[in-house]
Design a protein around this motif. Structure first.
Motif, PDB file in Angstrom:
ATOM      1  N   UNK A  89      35.633  50.219  43.771  1.00 51.09           N
ATOM      2  CA  UNK A  89      36.176  51.117  42.758  1.00 51.09           C
ATOM      3  C   UNK A  89      37.656  51.388  43.008  1.00 51.09           C
ATOM      4  N   UNK A  90      38.019  51.588  44.257  1.00 54.22           N
ATOM      5  CA  UNK A  90      39.426  51.853  44.568  1.00 54.22           C
ATOM      6  C   UNK A  90      40.282  50.605  44.354  1.00 54.22           C
ATOM      7  N   UNK A  91      39.759  49.439  44.704  1.00 58.33           N
ATOM      8  CA  UNK A  91      40.543  48.206  44.578  1.00 58.33           C
ATOM      9  C   UNK A  91      40.769  47.826  43.129  1.00 58.33           C
ATOM     10  N   UNK A  92      39.782  48.060  42.266  1.00 53.62           N
ATOM     11  CA  UNK A  92      39.894  47.687  40.856  1.00 53.62           C
ATOM     12  C   UNK A  92      40.386  48.824  39.970  1.00 53.62           C
ATOM     13  N   UNK A  93      40.895  49.890  40.559  1.00 54.07           N
ATOM     14  CA  UNK A  93      41.393  51.008  39.767  1.00 54.07           C
ATOM     15  C   UNK A  93      42.631  50.587  38.973  1.00 54.07           C
ATOM     16  N   UNK A  94      42.729  50.958  37.688  1.00 54.01           N
ATOM     17  CA  UNK A  94      43.930  50.578  36.921  1.00 54.01           C
ATOM     18  C   UNK A  94      45.198  51.242  37.414  1.00 54.01           C
ATOM     19  N   UNK A  95      45.091  52.305  38.201  1.00 50.70           N
ATOM     20  CA  UNK A  95      46.285  52.968  38.727  1.00 50.70           C
ATOM     21  C   UNK A  95      47.000  52.106  39.760  1.00 50.70           C
ATOM     22  N   UNK A  96      46.339  51.077  40.267  1.00 50.42           N
ATOM     23  CA  UNK A  96      46.997  50.201  41.240  1.00 50.42           C
ATOM     24  C   UNK A  96      48.188  49.469  40.622  1.00 50.42           C
ATOM     25  N   UNK A  97      48.179  49.269  39.302  1.00 49.93           N
ATOM     26  CA  UNK A  97      49.279  48.560  38.661  1.00 49.93           C
ATOM     27  C   UNK A  97      50.576  49.365  38.665  1.00 49.93           C
ATOM     28  N   UNK A  98      50.476  50.684  38.802  1.00 46.91           N
ATOM     29  CA  UNK A  98      51.675  51.520  38.776  1.00 46.91           C
ATOM     30  C   UNK A  98      52.365  51.619  40.126  1.00 46.91           C
ATOM     31  N   UNK A  99      51.780  51.082  41.159  1.00 47.95           N
ATOM     32  CA  UNK A  99      52.377  51.158  42.480  1.00 47.95           C
ATOM     33  C   UNK A  99      53.489  50.133  42.611  1.00 47.95           C
ATOM     34  N   UNK A 100      54.568  50.472  43.336  1.00 44.14           N
ATOM     35  CA  UNK A 100      55.676  49.505  43.482  1.00 44.14           C
ATOM     36  C   UNK A 100      55.243  48.217  44.179  1.00 44.14           C
ATOM     37  N   UNK A 101      54.260  48.293  45.066  1.00 43.45           N
ATOM     38  CA  UNK A 101      53.819  47.105  45.774  1.00 43.45           C
ATOM     39  C   UNK A 101      53.183  46.085  44.842  1.00 43.45           C
ATOM     40  N   UNK A 102      52.653  46.541  43.704  1.00 39.32           N
ATOM     41  CA  UNK A 102      51.998  45.622  42.780  1.00 39.32           C
ATOM     42  C   UNK A 102      53.006  44.701  42.089  1.00 39.32           C
ATOM     43  N   UNK A 103      54.260  45.103  42.042  1.00 41.53           N
ATOM     44  CA  UNK A 103      55.266  44.292  41.359  1.00 41.53           C
ATOM     45  C   UNK A 103      55.718  43.104  42.192  1.00 41.53           C
ATOM     46  N   UNK A 104      55.459  43.135  43.488  1.00 42.52           N
ATOM     47  CA  UNK A 104      55.884  42.048  44.369  1.00 42.52           C
ATOM     48  C   UNK A 104      54.645  41.232  44.753  1.00 42.52           C
ATOM     49  N   UNK A 105      54.491  40.023  44.225  1.00 34.77           N
ATOM     50  CA  UNK A 105      53.289  39.224  44.544  1.00 34.77           C
ATOM     51  C   UNK A 105      53.304  38.756  45.990  1.00 34.77           C
ATOM     52  N   UNK A 106      52.102  38.627  46.547  1.00 32.25           N
ATOM     53  CA  UNK A 106      51.949  38.130  47.910  1.00 32.25           C
ATOM     54  C   UNK A 106      51.858  36.606  47.905  1.00 32.25           C
ATOM     55  N   UNK A 107      52.152  35.951  49.018  1.00 31.41           N
ATOM     56  CA  UNK A 107      52.071  34.478  49.055  1.00 31.41           C
ATOM     57  C   UNK A 107      50.646  34.024  48.819  1.00 31.41           C
ATOM     58  N   UNK A 108      50.441  32.988  47.998  1.00 35.14           N
ATOM     59  CA  UNK A 108      49.081  32.508  47.702  1.00 35.14           C
ATOM     60  C   UNK A 108      48.505  31.764  48.891  1.00 35.14           C
TER      61      UNK A 108
END
Length: 386
Positions: free
Chosen positions: A188-207
């Motif tokens: 539930x915490x991982x799939x929360x839509x509020x995660x998109x508003x965090x600054x870390x979400x804007x920087x993708x991690x290496x695949x």
């Protein structure tokens, strides 16, 4: 003063089975208990436990459903008939045989005494939590990575879930599936839509380094969150369909539909994964190839306790501020009603005030007019007798 013991309830799976056996929907059962359908889904998934009068009403209703299920059970069939026994035939006469001589019996050997099993050692709450964390945290981090595709977010989600478990430890410790309780909270915490508003979400991690793993992860992330979660629980974790439906708080037909659509989407892009067994193996390989770390149990416990203290202090500060604001408002508020001042109106015919000096012709004429005319109005007429 001691509390009365709570009314016993069947396990979450048994609650769901009793409701489905009685052909009741979650909405119908919620109306009979007096709660919302979301509350019934939480009870059947084991995430929450009813209390007070709602617990008594829920337990009484489940007991009634269980009795009705017992009544509907098929009765045992008739007992098989026994065939008549054959009449005993007379035995032929035989000559008496000499009695055998008793043989010496061997002396029984002394058997070893059974060794008593050691008594289980009682664990403290902290030790039990550390054992649960060491057992389930690594696997939960890998599973959450399949949902998010982000390593740090997966680790943080699992840590937050275990911190919530430590805050509700008496309830989690008595749960039949503590790892499932933590897993549902982490998802539930991982799939929360509020995660998109965090600054870390804007920087993708290496695949992932492997091209096949990268393609599979991108395919999973393109699925809707509900379909992705259902696929990971059924084909990744290995839960059966009713358990997956209970954890995702959905009906069994809806869960089956989501699973089929998710498999079709994955097979449409990766035809080699059309077989569920191959898909299960590839999901396990994708989660195992990533180097995902988890914090130590004492660190997680201390972080949860520190977060709880901060929330408590924030609640106290907000309460004090609210009390102070209320007291200041009561102190400065007016004690009586003051009508508002009516707006001014322009008066016509009065000359504007000017500086002292000689009067103009208009002012002289107006002053003379005011002096000559009667200001008190006409005299009062007194009636006379004729």
């Amino acid at each position: 003063m001691t509390r009365s013991p709570a009314t016993p309830l069947p396990p979450p799976k048994a609650r769901r089975r009793l409701r489905e056996t009685a052909a009741l929907t979650q909405t119908q059962l919620a109306d009979r208990v007096g709660v919302t359908p979301a509350t019934v889904r939480a009870w059947e998934s084991g995430r929450t436990t009813p209390r007070g009068r709602k617990r008594e009403a829920y337990a009484k209703l489940l007991k009634t459903l269980a009795e009705e299920e017992t009544v509907r059970a098929p009765e045992p069939g008739p007992e098989p008939k026994l065939e008549p026994e054959a009449k005993p035939q007379p035995e032929p006469e035989t000559k008496p045989q000499p009695e055998p001589q008793p043989q010496p019996q061997p002396q029984p050997q002394s058997q070893p005494q059974p060794v008593a099993a050691p008594e289980p050692v009682a664990l403290t709450p902290a030790q039990a939590f550390d054992a649960l964390y060491a057992f389930g945290a690594p696997a939960l981090v890998r599973q959450t990575f399949l949902l998010t595709g982000r390593r740090e977010q997966a680790r943080e989600s699992v840590e937050r879930a275990f911190q919530a478990a430590w805050e509700h430890w008496p309830e989690v410790a008595r749960d039949r599936d503590p790892v499932g309780w933590v897993r549902a909270t982490a998802y539930e915490y991982a799939l929360s839509p509020w995660q998109r508003l965090r600054p870390r979400h804007r920087h993708p991690e290496p695949p992932p380094a492997d091209p096949g793993d990268r393609t599979l992860l991108n395919t999973l992330l393109r699925l809707p969150p509900r379909h992705r979660r259902t696929l990971v629980l059924y084909d990744g974790v290995g839960l059966d369909l009713p358990e997956t439906a209970a954890e995702t708080e959905a009906s069994t037909p809806a869960t089956a539909n989501r699973l089929l659509r998710a498999r079709e989407a994955v097979a449409g892009r990766l035809p080699a994964l059309a077989d569920p067994q191959v898909l299960h193996r590839r999901l396990a390989e994708l989660a195992s190839n990533e180097r995902l770390r988890a914090a130590e149990p004492p660190t997680v416990r201390r972080g949860g306790e520190r977060r709880a203290r901060l929330r408590t202090r924030a609640a106290i500060a907000f309460t004090v501020a609210l009390i102070g604001t209320t007291a200041l408002t009561v102190r400065t508020a007016p004690t009586h009603y003051e009508p508002p001042v009516s707006p001014g109106q322009a008066v016509r015919g009065v000359p504007q005030r000017v500086a002292p000096g000689a009067l103009s012709d208009e002012e002289l004429e107006l002053r003379q007019k005011l002096r000559d005319q009667v200001q008190d109005g006409p005299q009062r007429l007194s009636p006379r007798l004729e």
